[in-house]
Design a protein around this motif. Structure first.
Motif, PDB file in Angstrom:
ATOM      1  N   LEU A 173       4.097   9.076  23.060  1.00 25.01           N
ATOM      2  CA  LEU A 173       3.211   7.971  22.701  1.00 25.01           C
ATOM      3  C   LEU A 173       3.202   7.821  21.187  1.00 25.01           C
ATOM      4  CD1 LEU A 173       2.176   8.240  25.680  1.00 25.01           C
ATOM      5  CD2 LEU A 173       0.021   7.362  24.796  1.00 25.01           C
ATOM      6  N   PRO A 174       3.247   6.587  20.682  1.00 26.65           N
ATOM      7  CA  PRO A 174       3.376   6.407  19.235  1.00 26.65           C
ATOM      8  C   PRO A 174       2.151   6.807  18.427  1.00 26.65           C
ATOM      9  CG  PRO A 174       3.719   4.322  20.406  1.00 26.65           C
ATOM     10  CD  PRO A 174       3.338   5.331  21.420  1.00 26.65           C
ATOM     11  N   ALA A 175       0.954   6.740  19.033  1.00 27.34           N
ATOM     12  CA  ALA A 175      -0.244   6.977  18.223  1.00 27.34           C
ATOM     13  C   ALA A 175      -1.378   7.512  19.074  1.00 27.34           C
ATOM     14  CB  ALA A 175      -0.685   5.698  17.516  1.00 27.34           C
ATOM     15  N   SER A 183       3.791   9.063  15.226  1.00 29.35           N
ATOM     16  CA  SER A 183       5.217   9.352  15.093  1.00 29.35           C
ATOM     17  C   SER A 183       5.911   8.060  14.676  1.00 29.35           C
ATOM     18  CB  SER A 183       5.799   9.851  16.415  1.00 29.35           C
ATOM     19  OG  SER A 183       5.683   8.850  17.412  1.00 29.35           O
ATOM     20  N   GLY A 184       7.020   8.166  13.993  1.00 26.70           N
ATOM     21  CA  GLY A 184       7.769   6.981  13.591  1.00 26.70           C
ATOM     22  C   GLY A 184       7.054   6.181  12.528  1.00 26.70           C
ATOM     23  N   LEU A 185       7.725   5.115  12.072  1.00 22.57           N
ATOM     24  CA  LEU A 185       7.191   4.264  11.008  1.00 22.57           C
ATOM     25  C   LEU A 185       6.707   2.921  11.522  1.00 22.57           C
ATOM     26  CD1 LEU A 185       9.933   4.915   8.290  1.00 22.57           C
ATOM     27  CD2 LEU A 185       7.729   6.061   8.549  1.00 22.57           C
ATOM     28  N   ASP A 186       7.184   2.490  12.694  1.00 20.16           N
ATOM     29  CA  ASP A 186       6.816   1.186  13.228  1.00 20.16           C
ATOM     30  C   ASP A 186       5.401   1.210  13.784  1.00 20.16           C
ATOM     31  OD1 ASP A 186       9.315   0.157  12.614  1.00 20.16           O
ATOM     32  OD2 ASP A 186      10.148   0.719  14.575  1.00 20.16           O
ATOM     33  N   GLN A 187       4.785   0.033  13.810  1.00 18.53           N
ATOM     34  CA  GLN A 187       3.470  -0.105  14.411  1.00 18.53           C
ATOM     35  C   GLN A 187       3.594  -0.123  15.936  1.00 18.53           C
ATOM     36  OE1 GLN A 187       0.611   0.076  12.728  1.00 18.53           O
ATOM     37  NE2 GLN A 187       1.907   0.429  10.917  1.00 18.53           N
ATOM     38  N   PRO A 188       2.634   0.463  16.664  1.00 20.00           N
ATOM     39  CA  PRO A 188       2.763   0.519  18.129  1.00 20.00           C
ATOM     40  C   PRO A 188       2.642  -0.837  18.800  1.00 20.00           C
ATOM     41  CG  PRO A 188       0.648   1.410  17.412  1.00 20.00           C
ATOM     42  CD  PRO A 188       1.454   1.190  16.176  1.00 20.00           C
ATOM     43  N   PHE A 189       1.918  -1.776  18.171  1.00 16.65           N
ATOM     44  CA  PHE A 189       1.670  -3.063  18.805  1.00 16.65           C
ATOM     45  C   PHE A 189       2.184  -4.221  17.953  1.00 16.65           C
ATOM     46  CE2 PHE A 189      -2.093  -0.480  20.099  1.00 16.65           C
ATOM     47  CZ  PHE A 189      -1.796  -0.387  21.453  1.00 16.65           C
ATOM     48  N   GLY A 240       0.834  -1.189   0.000  1.00 13.60           N
ATOM     49  CA  GLY A 240       0.000   0.000   0.000  1.00 13.60           C
ATOM     50  C   GLY A 240       0.872   1.243   0.000  1.00 13.60           C
ATOM     51  N   LEU A 241       0.251   2.399  -0.235  1.00  7.80           N
ATOM     52  CA  LEU A 241       0.979   3.668  -0.191  1.00  7.80           C
ATOM     53  C   LEU A 241       0.372   4.505   0.935  1.00  7.80           C
ATOM     54  CD1 LEU A 241       3.196   5.386  -1.568  1.00  7.80           C
ATOM     55  CD2 LEU A 241       1.339   6.506  -2.846  1.00  7.80           C
ATOM     56  N   ARG A 242       1.160   4.690   1.982  1.00  8.75           N
ATOM     57  CA  ARG A 242       0.691   5.444   3.147  1.00  8.75           C
ATOM     58  C   ARG A 242       1.084   6.918   2.980  1.00  8.75           C
ATOM     59  NH1 ARG A 242       2.725   2.948   8.575  1.00  8.75           N
ATOM     60  NH2 ARG A 242       4.704   3.273   7.488  1.00  8.75           N
ATOM     61  N   VAL A 243       0.088   7.801   3.014  1.00  8.21           N
ATOM     62  CA  VAL A 243       0.339   9.243   2.915  1.00  8.21           C
ATOM     63  C   VAL A 243       0.594   9.765   4.323  1.00  8.21           C
ATOM     64  CG1 VAL A 243      -0.581  11.483   2.235  1.00  8.21           C
ATOM     65  CG2 VAL A 243      -1.128   9.445   0.873  1.00  8.21           C
ATOM     66  N   ARG A 244       1.819  10.199   4.555  1.00  4.32           N
ATOM     67  CA  ARG A 244       2.206  10.764   5.858  1.00  4.32           C
ATOM     68  C   ARG A 244       2.269  12.278   5.697  1.00  4.32           C
ATOM     69  NH1 ARG A 244       4.344   7.642   9.716  1.00  4.32           N
ATOM     70  NH2 ARG A 244       5.788   9.300  10.345  1.00  4.32           N
ATOM     71  N   PRO A 271      -3.947   4.751   3.237  1.00  2.00           N
ATOM     72  CA  PRO A 271      -4.299   5.455   4.468  1.00  2.00           C
ATOM     73  C   PRO A 271      -3.628   6.821   4.540  1.00  2.00           C
ATOM     74  CG  PRO A 271      -2.632   3.813   4.932  1.00  2.00           C
ATOM     75  CD  PRO A 271      -3.024   3.621   3.491  1.00  2.00           C
ATOM     76  N   ILE A 272      -4.234   7.721   5.296  1.00  2.00           N
ATOM     77  CA  ILE A 272      -3.651   9.039   5.548  1.00  2.00           C
ATOM     78  C   ILE A 272      -3.346   9.147   7.037  1.00  2.00           C
ATOM     79  CG2 ILE A 272      -4.082  11.524   5.581  1.00  2.00           C
ATOM     80  CD1 ILE A 272      -5.730  11.210   3.093  1.00  2.00           C
ATOM     81  N   VAL A 273      -2.119   9.504   7.343  1.00  2.00           N
ATOM     82  CA  VAL A 273      -1.666   9.641   8.724  1.00  2.00           C
ATOM     83  C   VAL A 273      -1.137  11.057   8.909  1.00  2.00           C
ATOM     84  CG1 VAL A 273       0.010   8.849  10.437  1.00  2.00           C
ATOM     85  CG2 VAL A 273      -1.071   7.207   8.892  1.00  2.00           C
ATOM     86  N   ARG A 274      -1.508  11.685   9.989  1.00  2.00           N
ATOM     87  CA  ARG A 274      -0.912  12.983  10.317  1.00  2.00           C
ATOM     88  C   ARG A 274       0.373  12.708  11.090  1.00  2.00           C
ATOM     89  NH1 ARG A 274      -5.402  17.655  10.938  1.00  2.00           N
ATOM     90  NH2 ARG A 274      -7.109  16.660   9.810  1.00  2.00           N
ATOM     91  N   SER A 275       1.459  13.103  10.531  1.00  2.00           N
ATOM     92  CA  SER A 275       2.767  12.755  11.058  1.00  2.00           C
ATOM     93  C   SER A 275       3.297  13.858  11.970  1.00  2.00           C
ATOM     94  CB  SER A 275       3.747  12.524   9.896  1.00  2.00           C
ATOM     95  OG  SER A 275       5.036  12.233  10.370  1.00  2.00           O
ATOM     96  N   VAL A 276       3.774  13.465  13.135  1.00  2.00           N
ATOM     97  CA  VAL A 276       4.334  14.396  14.108  1.00  2.00           C
ATOM     98  C   VAL A 276       5.700  13.879  14.531  1.00  2.00           C
ATOM     99  CG1 VAL A 276       4.096  15.348  16.436  1.00  2.00           C
ATOM    100  CG2 VAL A 276       2.094  15.197  14.941  1.00  2.00           C
ATOM    101  N   GLU A 277       6.678  14.742  14.543  1.00  2.00           N
ATOM    102  CA  GLU A 277       8.000  14.350  15.010  1.00  2.00           C
ATOM    103  C   GLU A 277       8.004  14.292  16.532  1.00  2.00           C
ATOM    104  OE1 GLU A 277      10.946  16.952  13.539  1.00  2.00           O
ATOM    105  OE2 GLU A 277      10.555  16.515  11.415  1.00  2.00           O
ATOM    106  N   ALA A 278       8.473  13.167  17.075  1.00  2.00           N
ATOM    107  CA  ALA A 278       8.525  12.978  18.521  1.00  2.00           C
ATOM    108  C   ALA A 278       9.969  12.914  18.989  1.00  2.00           C
ATOM    109  CB  ALA A 278       7.790  11.699  18.912  1.00  2.00           C
ATOM    110  N   LEU A 279      10.191  13.367  20.201  1.00  2.00           N
ATOM    111  CA  LEU A 279      11.540  13.352  20.752  1.00  2.00           C
ATOM    112  C   LEU A 279      11.994  11.938  21.069  1.00  2.00           C
ATOM    113  CD1 LEU A 279      11.157  16.406  23.163  1.00  2.00           C
ATOM    114  CD2 LEU A 279      12.097  16.364  20.839  1.00  2.00           C
ATOM    115  N   ASP A 280      11.028  11.073  21.392  1.00  2.00           N
ATOM    116  CA  ASP A 280      11.373   9.707  21.776  1.00  2.00           C
ATOM    117  C   ASP A 280      10.250   8.789  21.330  1.00  2.00           C
ATOM    118  OD1 ASP A 280      12.478   7.451  22.941  1.00  2.00           O
ATOM    119  OD2 ASP A 280      11.572   7.842  24.900  1.00  2.00           O
ATOM    120  N   VAL A 281      10.529   7.910  20.381  1.00  2.00           N
ATOM    121  CA  VAL A 281       9.520   6.983  19.884  1.00  2.00           C
ATOM    122  C   VAL A 281       9.770   5.619  20.516  1.00  2.00           C
ATOM    123  CG1 VAL A 281       8.485   5.912  17.860  1.00  2.00           C
ATOM    124  CG2 VAL A 281       9.404   8.236  17.710  1.00  2.00           C
ATOM    125  N   PRO A 282       8.847   5.137  21.350  1.00  2.00           N
ATOM    126  CA  PRO A 282       9.076   3.852  22.015  1.00  2.00           C
ATOM    127  C   PRO A 282       8.997   2.686  21.044  1.00  2.00           C
ATOM    128  CG  PRO A 282       6.873   4.664  22.488  1.00  2.00           C
ATOM    129  CD  PRO A 282       7.573   5.758  21.744  1.00  2.00           C
TER     130      PRO A 282
END
Length: 757
Positions: free
Chosen positions: A297-299, A357-363, A104-108, A141-152
């Motif tokens: 928090l990732p999401a 934030s980040g590219l990985d899935q939270p779970f 798929g093509l994810r729009v960030r 999918p469309i995701v609103r992307s935010v830069e985080a200081l620490d992505v768990p």
């Protein structure tokens, strides 16, 4: 059911020469193109109301009714603007590349460089070449992307996925039925809980300290239901929790994030508060959702408009169902949107905003696949059981959306259609108990038509007999006993309601409420509003109902239920008709021989308080006002104001959550500066998109002798919208489109003091 994604990372940035859409990374490379938002402020406000529910019990402080019809057209205009020029070419090539790779093509989408675009409903992007909304497909999918200081790192989830639920309904804000909300959430997820995939833990109190104690245990999701909004003074989003005494506690995202980002296993926040995704338009991290993600928090999934009970039912089940099935959160949200789009005619499927934030899935929920798959009929069975429970407990308002949802999916399921007819058809059972407050929303069309008399007050309205139900063939094997149980439950509700109602009349024959109707008794109405009289009628009139029991000015607003509203939507200043903030509202008026009572619901996304040191200038700040004077129907259009008899009353939004009243009295053919009038009682409640205000204005301060039924005055109701720099009047919106010059009472609207509504 995994899905791999390639990322199309696009940001919009403000530059000295205008805004630019820049592709930072994509399968086809990078590039940029100029971007221009294809909506005016008013059109954007219309778009936001269009995508909300058409008629709902909502989690918003002020439900919206004004809406535009063609959501697809707005989405297409937005899509054409974003995917223009080089950005559009890169998007097409990236789609082709993703398809070739079976991904798929994810729009960030990043809006940190243009925070004023955060309020735009990007989830409704429509691609003209694909011929569809992007977010209605898990391929885009469309995701609103935010830069985080620490992505768990992702959290490994073993059954069940644990969800901590907080339902907040402070005593000093419009009521949110906590038991109703909990029942809806539990009903729609009961099959997932039974399968062992999901666990719901509902906090007994919605306080910050209770949340902190609960987070000692491991939870994966925090699910908040309640009021949310934007603190204009602090410039940040807030959630409204409760204090220990039950009153409202506005908690900003930084304080909430302090608890959540440190919680063991916590990876996702779901905000069922209407403006959880809203920002200030200046700082992209000031919204609750954005700030929580930035803190670690990732999401976060947040609602950008109000959400109806029907939509909440579908959203909660489908989101947790697909999440526990192993779908990436991006794909899970798309599946939820598809389910919402196909289950109802409303356009609420784009209400949810996914901020990440980040590219990985939270779970990592692979371990949940070993748990039992929810039974195919399990969800409908749990919903049906919850509906029957609601009917048996005399709370049909909870049963209605549940039954409607079952009927939309399976109209032949058991006796659902029969139950819906029985519950919804009799007027006495349509609103049990009576609503907590008036429908607070945009303009009400003129001319006014009085509402149907409200049901008598008391715990429940007296039914005129059991609902008419006709025996029908069973729609499903074994459903006969369910029909009989439901019918008996409805009959029992009617009997109990009649007994309670009769007992309440024995104690007090006069129902409570400002619009008590004829049953208030002739003596009570005569005392309150004078003897019976012929009520005149006039063109463009404001017909004001008598209030035998007047509303209490306490900022709760529940006593205005059933009072007919008049729309405040005519832009009378500036002459160009410009309304930059899309301000509008609804006014409700009541009267008795002591005072005039005014209540207004105002949609104004930018609140600028009045200067308390200049009460005669309150109209330069955000405020409501009304001109009022003797009957002016015989005056010519050029007649001036009547010295000492006409008044300009202003009730302003003051600092500290207060409302202040002032009056300018006509003199010398104008309204010279007056002053504050402490006799005017006023109360205010700030809302996510404006404010609610109510006031009691004694006739004595208006220079009017105690009037009686049939009296005619002149005036109109207005909303002032202010600008901050320089602080001044920006626009005025009125109930009277003919109010071009304030000092011409011959063009004011007739105010007719009528009977009970």
């Amino acid at each position: 059911m995994e899905r791999d994604y390639l990322d199309f990372e696009v940001s919009i940035e403000s530059t000295p020469t205008g805004q630019v859409a820049r592709v930072a990374a994509s399968p086809a490379g990078g590039g940029s193109a100029a971007f221009a938002l294809p909506f005016s402020a008013v059109e954007l406000a219309q778009f936001m109301t269009a995508v909300g529910p058409p008629r709902v019990a909502s989690r918003r402080l002020v439900p919206a009714e004004t809406r535009v019809m063609d959501v697809k057209d707005h989405g297409r205009r937005l899509g054409d603007a974003l995917f223009a020029g080089e950005v559009g070419r890169l998007f097409r090539e990236s789609l082709s590349s993703a398809k070739q790779q079976g991904a798929g093509l994810r729009v960030r989408l990043s809006l940190q460089g243009a925070p004023d675009l955060e309020p735009v409903p990007w989830e409704y992007l429509y691609d003209s070449e694909l011929g569809r909304f992007l977010t209605l497909s898990s391929h885009t999918p469309i995701v609103r992307s935010v830069e985080a200081l620490d992505v768990p790192a992702p959290v490994q989830v073993t059954a069940p996925l644990r969800v901590l639920v907080m339902i907040s309904s402070p005593s000093d804000l419009p009521e949110l039925a906590v038991a109703h909300e909990e029942k809806l959430l539990r009903a729609t997820t009961a099959d997932l809980v039974k399968s062992g995939r999901l666990e719901l833990v509902v906090l007994t109190r919605a306080t910050l300290s209770e949340l902190q104690r609960a987070l000692i245990d491991t939870f994966h999701v925090f699910h908040f239901i309640g009021h949310g909004g934007f603190d204009q003074g602090a410039g940040e989003g807030v959630l409204v929790l409760e204090r220990e005494d039950g009153t409202s506690h506005r908690v900003d995202a930084s304080r909430l994030g302090t608890l959540l980002h440190d919680a063991n296993g916590m990876q996702l926040v779901v905000l069922n508060a209407c403006e959880g995704a809203r920002t200030s338009g200046r700082d992209a991290f000031s919204g609750v959702a954005q700030a929580i993600v930035r803190q670690g928090l990732p999401a976060v999934v947040a609602m950008q408009t109000e959400i109806s009970d029907r939509a909440a039912l579908v959203f909660s089940h489908e989101f947790y169902y697909f999440l526990t099935r192993g779908l990436p959160i991006d794909a899970a949200i798309c599946e939820v949107r598809k389910a919402m789009a196909t289950s109802d005619e409303a356009a609420e499927w784009g209400t949810a905003v996914l901020v990440r934030s980040g590219l990985d899935q939270p779970f990592d929920v692979s371990a949940l696949r070993s748990t039992a798959e929810p039974a195919p009929e399990g969800r409908l069975e749990s919903l049906y059981a919850a509906a029957q429970s609601s009917l048996a407990s005399a709370t049909p308002q909870t049963a209605v959306p549940i039954l409607e949802q079952i009927a939309s999916e399976r109209p032949d399921y058991a006796d659902v259609t029969l139950l819906l007819d029985a519950v919804k058809a009799p007027p006495e059972l349509q609103e049990l108990p009576p609503p907590a407050g008036p429908a607070r929303s945009g303009p009400t069309p003129r001319p006014q038509t009085p509402p149907a008399p409200p049901p008598p007050s008391g715990p429940t309205a007296p039914p005129q007999g059991p609902p008419r139900v006709t025996l029908m063939p069973e729609r499903r094997t074994g459903s006969g006993w369910k029909w009989l149980a439901a019918a008996l439950a409805l009959l029992l509700v009617g009997v109990i309601a009649f007994i309670v109602w009769a007992a309440s009349l024995a104690e007090d024959p006069t129902p409570l409420g400002p619009s008590a109707g004829p049953s208030a008794g002739p003596d009570a109405v005569t005392v309150a509003c004078g003897p019976v009289a012929d009520i005149p009628r006039a063109e463009a009139e404001l017909l004001v109902a008598c209030a035998p029991t007047p509303p209490i000015i306490d900022g709760r607003f529940d006593e205005w239920a059933g009072v007919t509203g008049v729309g405040i939507d005519a832009v009378i200043f500036p002459r160009s008709g410009a309304n930059p903030h899309g301000v509008h509202g609804t006014a409700r008026l009541l009267w008795n021989r002591d005072a005039l009572y005014v209540q207004a619901d105002v949609v104004d996304p930018v609140i600028i308080e009045v200067d308390e040191s200049q009460p005669d200038q309150y109209w330069r700040g955000d405020s409501i006002s009304f001109e009022i004077g003797p009957d002016a129907r015989e005056l010519g259009p050029g007649a001036g104001v009547r010295n000492g008899r006409d008044r300009h009353v202003i009730i302003g939004v003051a600092p500290g959550g207060a409302a202040r009243g002032a009056i300018n009295t006509a003199a010398g053919g104008d309204f010279p500066p007056g002053g504050a009038v402490p006799e005017i009682e006023a109360a205010l409640a700030r809302t996510p998109d404006g404010y609610l205000i109510e006031a009691r204005v004694p006739w004595a301060v208006l220079g009017v002798d105690p009037p009686t039924r049939g009296a005619v005055l002149a005036g109109q109701v207005n909303i002032s919208d202010a600008r901050l720099d320089p602080w001044n009047h920006l626009a005025m919106i009125s109930s009277n489109p003919d109010r071009i010059v304030q000092r011409r009472p011959g063009a004011w609207q007739p105010i007719i003091l009528g009977d009970v509504s």
